[in-house]
Design a protein around this motif. Structure first.
Motif, short mmCIF file in Angstrom:
data_model
loop_
_atom_site.label_atom_id
_atom_site.label_comp_id
_atom_site.label_asym_id
_atom_site.label_seq_id
_atom_site.Cartn_x
_atom_site.Cartn_y
_atom_site.Cartn_z
N UNK A 82 -0.14 -2.24 -13.15
CA UNK A 82 1.01 -1.93 -12.33
C UNK A 82 0.47 -1.83 -10.91
N UNK A 83 1.11 -2.49 -9.97
CA UNK A 83 0.65 -2.48 -8.59
C UNK A 83 1.74 -1.88 -7.72
N UNK A 84 1.38 -0.81 -7.03
CA UNK A 84 2.27 -0.20 -6.05
C UNK A 84 2.03 -0.88 -4.71
N UNK A 85 3.09 -1.27 -4.03
CA UNK A 85 2.97 -2.02 -2.79
C UNK A 85 3.78 -1.34 -1.69
N UNK A 86 3.15 -1.16 -0.54
CA UNK A 86 3.85 -0.69 0.65
C UNK A 86 4.07 -1.89 1.57
N UNK A 87 5.27 -1.95 2.13
CA UNK A 87 5.71 -3.11 2.90
C UNK A 87 6.07 -2.68 4.31
N UNK A 88 5.75 -3.53 5.24
CA UNK A 88 6.17 -3.35 6.63
C UNK A 88 7.40 -4.22 6.84
N UNK A 89 8.52 -3.61 7.22
CA UNK A 89 9.74 -4.38 7.45
C UNK A 89 10.58 -4.53 6.20
#
Length: 163
Positions: A82-89
């Motif tokens: 499981x990959x947690x991802x933080x996004x810009x925009x």
């Protein structure tokens, strides 16, 4: 049976209504996805033709899918994470890019520590590393990732549809 994308349910993105008889049909198919329509009809009080029509409508509306669920290990996929991802925009373009990747089995927008959570299924550690490092992190807007590698799968079920 598995409910998938909310966007695939109907044009507005809202869920179609499912009555008690359709829920009973779903329950029958969750017990055995190959159960004959005649047997389902007998259990829910409809004709075989009526069951066939309802099942097709449920499929067309994206309420359910009829799929073969496998244990990834038995078909050559020895690494899941499981990959947690933080996004810009904007999250949508990143979520769309992830959804197009064969390794991404599950993509959700979340509230909390991560903007997106993605379940990925890979052949081995090298495939996992390549997927995260070269492909996911290369998507415009991806700011950071955190990986949670599965050590052992204890439960995987798709029976939530009628409780």
């Amino acid at each position: 049976m598995a409910s998938r994308s909310a966007d695939s349910r109907n044009g507005s993105g809202s869920s179609p209504s499912v009555d008690a008889v359709s829920l009973a049909i779903i329950e029958q198919l969750q017990e055995d996805g190959r159960r004959p329509y005649a047997a389902i009809g007998k259990a829910v009080g409809l004709s075989e033709a009526a069951v066939r029509q309802r099942v097709q409508k449920l499929l067309d509306q994206g309420v359910m899918q009829i799929v073969a669920v496998t244990d990834p290990l038995t078909v050559g996929f020895r690494r899941q994470a499981m990959v947690g991802i933080n996004v810009e925009g904007d999250l949508d373009p990143v979520a769309e890019s992830l959804s197009a990747m064969a390794e991404c089995e599950y993509v959700v927008m979340t509230a909390g520590s991560f903007d997106l959570m993605v379940e990925i299924v890979c052949e081995d550690d090298d495939h996992l590393l390549e997927t995260i490092n070269k492909r996911i992190r290369a998507i415009p807007g991806v700011r950071s990732t955190e990986s949670f590698v599965y050590l052992k799968l204890k439960k995987q079920t798709y029976m939530w549809g009628t409780r």
